[in-house]
Design a protein around this motif. Structure first.
Motif, PDB file in Angstrom:
ATOM      1  N   ARG A  81      -9.324   0.292  -3.188  1.00  0.00           N
ATOM      2  CA  ARG A  81      -9.425   1.643  -2.615  1.00  0.00           C
ATOM      3  C   ARG A  81      -8.065   2.349  -2.582  1.00  0.00           C
ATOM      4  O   ARG A  81      -8.022   3.563  -2.448  1.00  0.00           O
ATOM      5  CB  ARG A  81     -10.002   1.559  -1.195  1.00  0.00           C
ATOM      6  CG  ARG A  81     -11.435   1.070  -1.140  1.00  0.00           C
ATOM      7  CD  ARG A  81     -12.032   1.323   0.240  1.00  0.00           C
ATOM      8  NE  ARG A  81     -11.369   0.531   1.264  1.00  0.00           N
ATOM      9  CZ  ARG A  81     -11.757  -0.691   1.633  1.00  0.00           C
ATOM     10  NH1 ARG A  81     -12.803  -1.255   1.041  1.00  0.00           N
ATOM     11  NH2 ARG A  81     -11.122  -1.349   2.588  1.00  0.00           N
ATOM     12  N   TRP A  82      -6.967   1.612  -2.714  1.00  0.00           N
ATOM     13  CA  TRP A  82      -5.636   2.200  -2.635  1.00  0.00           C
ATOM     14  C   TRP A  82      -5.347   3.140  -3.810  1.00  0.00           C
ATOM     15  O   TRP A  82      -4.581   4.084  -3.669  1.00  0.00           O
ATOM     16  CB  TRP A  82      -4.566   1.106  -2.640  1.00  0.00           C
ATOM     17  CG  TRP A  82      -4.585   0.210  -1.448  1.00  0.00           C
ATOM     18  CD1 TRP A  82      -5.383   0.303  -0.337  1.00  0.00           C
ATOM     19  CD2 TRP A  82      -3.761  -0.935  -1.254  1.00  0.00           C
ATOM     20  NE1 TRP A  82      -5.114  -0.704   0.532  1.00  0.00           N
ATOM     21  CE2 TRP A  82      -4.109  -1.495   0.007  1.00  0.00           C
ATOM     22  CE3 TRP A  82      -2.764  -1.552  -1.992  1.00  0.00           C
ATOM     23  CZ2 TRP A  82      -3.500  -2.626   0.512  1.00  0.00           C
ATOM     24  CZ3 TRP A  82      -2.152  -2.684  -1.494  1.00  0.00           C
ATOM     25  CH2 TRP A  82      -2.509  -3.214  -0.249  1.00  0.00           C
ATOM     26  N   HIS A 142       0.833  -1.205   0.000  1.00  0.00           N
ATOM     27  CA  HIS A 142       0.000   0.000   0.000  1.00  0.00           C
ATOM     28  C   HIS A 142       0.863   1.248   0.000  1.00  0.00           C
ATOM     29  O   HIS A 142       0.658   2.176  -0.793  1.00  0.00           O
ATOM     30  CB  HIS A 142      -0.916  -0.016   1.220  1.00  0.00           C
ATOM     31  CG  HIS A 142      -1.566   1.306   1.511  1.00  0.00           C
ATOM     32  ND1 HIS A 142      -0.954   2.279   2.285  1.00  0.00           N
ATOM     33  CD2 HIS A 142      -2.761   1.829   1.126  1.00  0.00           C
ATOM     34  CE1 HIS A 142      -1.739   3.335   2.355  1.00  0.00           C
ATOM     35  NE2 HIS A 142      -2.848   3.083   1.677  1.00  0.00           N
ATOM     36  N   ASP A 143       1.872   1.277   0.881  1.00  0.00           N
ATOM     37  CA  ASP A 143       2.708   2.470   1.004  1.00  0.00           C
ATOM     38  C   ASP A 143       3.517   2.717  -0.268  1.00  0.00           C
ATOM     39  O   ASP A 143       3.687   3.862  -0.697  1.00  0.00           O
ATOM     40  CB  ASP A 143       3.651   2.337   2.204  1.00  0.00           C
ATOM     41  CG  ASP A 143       2.894   2.341   3.534  1.00  0.00           C
ATOM     42  OD1 ASP A 143       1.709   2.729   3.525  1.00  0.00           O
ATOM     43  OD2 ASP A 143       3.490   1.963   4.549  1.00  0.00           O
ATOM     44  N   ARG A 144       4.016   1.646  -0.870  1.00  0.00           N
ATOM     45  CA  ARG A 144       4.793   1.792  -2.102  1.00  0.00           C
ATOM     46  C   ARG A 144       3.926   2.347  -3.225  1.00  0.00           C
ATOM     47  O   ARG A 144       4.333   3.239  -3.973  1.00  0.00           O
ATOM     48  CB  ARG A 144       5.376   0.437  -2.512  1.00  0.00           C
ATOM     49  CG  ARG A 144       6.204   0.467  -3.800  1.00  0.00           C
ATOM     50  CD  ARG A 144       7.508   1.231  -3.595  1.00  0.00           C
ATOM     51  NE  ARG A 144       8.298   1.292  -4.799  1.00  0.00           N
ATOM     52  CZ  ARG A 144       9.186   0.361  -5.167  1.00  0.00           C
ATOM     53  NH1 ARG A 144       9.373  -0.703  -4.397  1.00  0.00           N
ATOM     54  NH2 ARG A 144       9.868   0.494  -6.273  1.00  0.00           N
ATOM     55  N   LEU A 145       2.708   1.845  -3.327  1.00  0.00           N
ATOM     56  CA  LEU A 145       1.798   2.324  -4.361  1.00  0.00           C
ATOM     57  C   LEU A 145       1.457   3.793  -4.146  1.00  0.00           C
ATOM     58  O   LEU A 145       1.461   4.598  -5.085  1.00  0.00           O
ATOM     59  CB  LEU A 145       0.532   1.466  -4.375  1.00  0.00           C
ATOM     60  CG  LEU A 145      -0.571   1.859  -5.375  1.00  0.00           C
ATOM     61  CD1 LEU A 145      -0.011   1.966  -6.780  1.00  0.00           C
ATOM     62  CD2 LEU A 145      -1.703   0.851  -5.318  1.00  0.00           C
ATOM     63  N   ARG A 146       1.173   4.171  -2.895  1.00  0.00           N
ATOM     64  CA  ARG A 146       0.856   5.568  -2.602  1.00  0.00           C
ATOM     65  C   ARG A 146       2.037   6.483  -2.933  1.00  0.00           C
ATOM     66  O   ARG A 146       1.880   7.569  -3.465  1.00  0.00           O
ATOM     67  CB  ARG A 146       0.495   5.721  -1.113  1.00  0.00           C
ATOM     68  CG  ARG A 146      -0.652   4.861  -0.645  1.00  0.00           C
ATOM     69  CD  ARG A 146      -1.955   5.220  -1.297  1.00  0.00           C
ATOM     70  NE  ARG A 146      -2.249   6.633  -1.144  1.00  0.00           N
ATOM     71  CZ  ARG A 146      -3.175   7.287  -1.842  1.00  0.00           C
ATOM     72  NH1 ARG A 146      -3.868   6.638  -2.750  1.00  0.00           N
ATOM     73  NH2 ARG A 146      -3.398   8.563  -1.644  1.00  0.00           N
ATOM     74  N   LEU A 193       2.213  -1.232 -10.454  1.00  0.00           N
ATOM     75  CA  LEU A 193       1.710  -1.513  -9.111  1.00  0.00           C
ATOM     76  C   LEU A 193       0.179  -1.567  -9.087  1.00  0.00           C
ATOM     77  O   LEU A 193      -0.411  -2.379  -8.369  1.00  0.00           O
ATOM     78  CB  LEU A 193       2.228  -0.459  -8.134  1.00  0.00           C
ATOM     79  CG  LEU A 193       3.733  -0.523  -7.853  1.00  0.00           C
ATOM     80  CD1 LEU A 193       4.180   0.684  -7.040  1.00  0.00           C
ATOM     81  CD2 LEU A 193       4.092  -1.810  -7.125  1.00  0.00           C
ATOM     82  N   VAL A 194      -0.469  -0.709  -9.866  1.00  0.00           N
ATOM     83  CA  VAL A 194      -1.934  -0.761  -9.964  1.00  0.00           C
ATOM     84  C   VAL A 194      -2.366  -2.092 -10.571  1.00  0.00           C
ATOM     85  O   VAL A 194      -3.296  -2.753 -10.081  1.00  0.00           O
ATOM     86  CB  VAL A 194      -2.456   0.426 -10.800  1.00  0.00           C
ATOM     87  CG1 VAL A 194      -3.924   0.204 -11.187  1.00  0.00           C
ATOM     88  CG2 VAL A 194      -2.318   1.732 -10.026  1.00  0.00           C
ATOM     89  N   THR A 248       2.016   9.425  -5.791  1.00  0.00           N
ATOM     90  CA  THR A 248       2.354  10.800  -5.406  1.00  0.00           C
ATOM     91  C   THR A 248       3.489  11.329  -6.263  1.00  0.00           C
ATOM     92  O   THR A 248       3.454  12.479  -6.730  1.00  0.00           O
ATOM     93  CB  THR A 248       2.762  10.855  -3.920  1.00  0.00           C
ATOM     94  OG1 THR A 248       1.660  10.416  -3.130  1.00  0.00           O
ATOM     95  CG2 THR A 248       3.158  12.273  -3.516  1.00  0.00           C
ATOM     96  N   ARG A 249       4.502  10.497  -6.499  1.00  0.00           N
ATOM     97  CA  ARG A 249       5.618  10.924  -7.335  1.00  0.00           C
ATOM     98  C   ARG A 249       5.151  11.269  -8.742  1.00  0.00           C
ATOM     99  O   ARG A 249       5.609  12.230  -9.344  1.00  0.00           O
ATOM    100  CB  ARG A 249       6.682   9.821  -7.383  1.00  0.00           C
ATOM    101  CG  ARG A 249       7.895  10.175  -8.237  1.00  0.00           C
ATOM    102  CD  ARG A 249       8.934   9.076  -8.199  1.00  0.00           C
ATOM    103  NE  ARG A 249       9.538   8.991  -6.887  1.00  0.00           N
ATOM    104  CZ  ARG A 249       9.756   7.864  -6.236  1.00  0.00           C
ATOM    105  NH1 ARG A 249       9.384   6.722  -6.773  1.00  0.00           N
ATOM    106  NH2 ARG A 249      10.328   7.871  -5.058  1.00  0.00           N
TER     107      ARG A 249
END
Length: 670
Positions: free
Chosen positions: A393-394, A334-338, A379-380, A342-343
């Motif tokens: 939802r991520w 989750h954190d890697r995808l977020r 990642l998606v 963002t990047r």
């Protein structure tokens, strides 16, 4: 001699010089590619031109100042060029040894005298110390990554050494012939700086006069010959006119294993130009700061591209696959995808002023954004393929945010750049959902509302899939398919055929739901249903008719079939096939069909309510409703496919292809 005015001259490549040698138009990028592929292949030769912007005097300039001091000591007036005055006054040409002996009688005094030219702060504490130029620092950047290791300098300053130390490299330095004898094998050194003409800390060993530059001596000759046999040259700011011995060595020993390059702000003069032609140097016109800086940036860009794709993509998707395959939600995935989403939102090309973007090549901008979208799209796709409603939802809301154009005035395709990134994410999610059989998510994606834009709302599908056309390609879906290929084939391990079939089905479903959203669909579907009832009635009439009335019944059937075909045609007009990556095959007697859709029709008819697309509510959620829409889509594909088949005929005529992709007009692999 060099001047600051000359240094500010044009930085473009000298017209015709590169083309005449058969090299690529942008030689800086070619050299960057060579340095990336073969680190250490080139030795750098530094001339006076690289130190100009650092404010360091040239060797000739130092001699002139020494002569002026001698003239002042003799109370003589210089009415001519300093070297001419010296030769008339003393009957010999000026050399460092005699000049220094006349001005400083001891070795320490001579060294102090020379130091003030290169370390002015040693005389005046408030004087600024010379600093490495931008070109020196760019070369040091290349050394830090291992692309360059050998620096042959004709300058008396220590700026190259300083630049290397700034990036954390302590170079091996050779200032005299004696130093060369103690050098370890060059391939074992991280960086070596060799002062071919000496340096200011060894003033009696400095070379600058015609006689000093005419012959070097065996020790230096042998070293230079060894370097030239093993390396190509990158000459920076070297005029070559006065360096007779060095020209001869380059002429005799420089091999053409790799192409050599010559960067200088002015056109090469007679001797230098002849040497460049004989040894097939590629000449690059421009300042050392500008050209070497661009070279370092280009090498860094190549390295960054390779680091992020495919290596980082591999790591990202593989890690996500492992984490999502567990029994609990993976927080790190989750954190890697977020982080990656963002990047992407913060990518510079999405925030630069439109006027600035408008001055750059549009395909280059598109290429950068597609590249930047690969990891988040990967990642998606991984989250869709191995995830569930929790992991959806991520990324879902973030993807929607990429559907809004920039809210300012400007060229439409530049304002739509965020949508290009959104398209990559959307296609990855849509195709991933189809490949995973998550058709409820597929339908959710096709019906989701885009971010509000202008005065109307569009579905996410309409807004993002339309952005594929801004990529400037007649086959926008196929272009996106190619870009996302590594994600699905190499990292999700679908296989090439399965990937293309999943993509085709995703485009078919987009057409199905797009047609289903048309306001006139119900009326046209009702008309088709009525015409089909007439066909059924006509068939019953034929079955029940006696011999006297059977022909009349057959005529009624022919008319009913024609009316049914027209009604289906009107329904097919609602399907938007343009740009979809869908196969067409000809069929005797009509326009042809979409084989993938025909197969889907047979599956829906066979499975009925149990078919996954019916259960996911595609069409109207009934087998009958989905069948009608699929028939219309197949007919629309067949009609466009027939048109494209005729367009693909060779100029001299030939057979019309009966099987092709309607967007690319290429024959599908069997």
């Amino acid at each position: 001699m060099t001047t600051h005015a000359a240094a500010a001259s044009d930085e473009r490549t000298a017209p015709g010089q590169e083309a005449a040698r058969g090299t690529s138009f942008d030689s800086i990028l070619t050299l960057a590619s060579v340095l990336d592929a073969t680190p250490g292949s080139h030795a750098v030769l530094l001339g006076a031109g690289i130190s100009i912007s650092a404010g360091v005097p040239s060797a000739w300039g130092v001699q002139q100042e020494l002569i002026r001091r001698i003239a002042r000591a003799e109370a003589a007036e210089l009415l001519e060029e300093p070297h001419q005055w010296y030769e008339k006054r003393f009957g010999v040409e000026a050399e460092y040894g005699p000049l220094l002996e006349m001005l400083a009688s001891t070795p320490d005094a001579r060294q102090a005298l020379m130091r003030e030219f290169f370390e002015p702060e040693s005389v005046d504490p408030e004087a600024p110390a010379p600093k490495p130029s931008s070109a020196h620092r760019s070369l040091a950047r290349l050394a830090k990554t291992g692309k360059l290791r050998i620096f042959l300098t004709l300058n008396f300053d220590h700026l190259m050494e300083k630049a290397l130390r700034e990036v954390g490299i302590e170079p091996v330095v050779a200032r005299t012939v004696e130093d060369l004898a103690g050098l370890p094998p060059l391939h074992t050194l991280r960086a070596v700086v060799v002062h071919l003409h000496g340096d200011y800390l060894s003033p009696l060993a400095m070379r600058n006069t015609d006689s000093e530059l005419a012959v070097y001596g065996d020790g230096l000759d042998d070293f230079i010959a060894r370097v030239l046999r093993d390396h190509a040259l990158l000459a920076v700011g070297w005029s070559a006119e006065y360096d007779k011995a060095l020209r001869a060595l380059v002429d005799a020993h420089l091999l053409e294993r790799y192409t050599s390059y010559w960067i200088d702000y002015a056109e090469l003069q007679h001797e230098a130009s002849a040497l460049a032609d004989r040894k097939k140097f590629v000449r690059i016109r421009g300042t050392a700061d500008g050209k070497v800086g661009r070279l370092a940036d280009a090498v860094a860009a190549i390295a960054d591209r390779q680091a992020r794709h495919p290596l980082s993509l591999t790591e990202a998707v593989t890690t996500a696959k492992r984490e999502l395959g567990g029994n609990r939600v993976a927080i790190s995935a989750h954190d890697r995808l977020r982080e990656e989403l963002t990047r992407l939102r913060e990518h510079p090309d999405l925030h630069r002023p439109i006027t600035e973007l408008g001055r750059e090549s549009y395909p280059q901008i598109v290429g950068r954004l597609i590249e930047a979208s690969l990891i988040p799209a990967g990642l998606v796709a991984a989250a869709v393929y191995w995830g569930d409603e929790r992991t959806d939802r991520w990324w879902f809301d973030d993807m929607r945010r990429f559907s809004a154009d920039r809210s300012e005035d400007g060229v439409v395709r530049l304002l739509a750049l965020p949508r290009l990134c959104g398209t990559m994410l959307y296609q990855a999610a849509l195709v991933g959902s189809v490949a995973a059989g998550r058709f409820a998510l597929s339908r959710q994606l096709l019906h989701a509302t885009a971010e509000r834009h202008s005065d109307q709302d569009k579905t996410l599908s309409q807004q993002l899939l339309a952005a594929r056309n801004h990529a400037g390609n007649n086959a926008p879906s196929a272009r996106a398919l190619k870009a996302l290929y590594p994600i699905f084939v190499e990292h999700l391990s679908l296989g090439e055929r399965a990937y293309e079939e999943a993509w085709e089905l995703a485009d078919v479903l987009a057409m199905v739901e797009g047609l289903g959203a048309d306001a006139s669909l119900d009326a046209r579907r009702n008309t088709l249903a009525a015409e089909r009832r007439k066909v059924a009635d006509a068939r019953r009439e034929i079955a029940e008719a006696d011999n006297d009335h059977v022909e009349h019944a057959r005529q009624r059937l022919r008319e009913a079939l024609e009316d049914e075909a027209r009604a289906l045609e009107k329904l097919a007009y609602l399907a938007n096939v343009i740009g979809a990556h869908v196969r067409y095959t000809s069929r005797l007697g009509d326009h042809g069909v979409a084989p993938a859709v025909e197969w889907l029709l047979s599956e829906v008819r066979r499975e009925g309510l149990q078919h996954p697309l019916v259960q996911a509510k595609f069409g109207d959620g009934t087998p009958e409703g989905l069948n009608v829409v699929l028939e219309a889509v197949s007919l629309a594909v067949g009609r466009l496919g027939t048109e494209r088949a005729w367009q693909s005929l060779p100029p001299g005529g030939g057979a019309i292809p009966g099987y092709l992709w309607v967007d690319t007009q290429q024959v599908p692999a069997l």
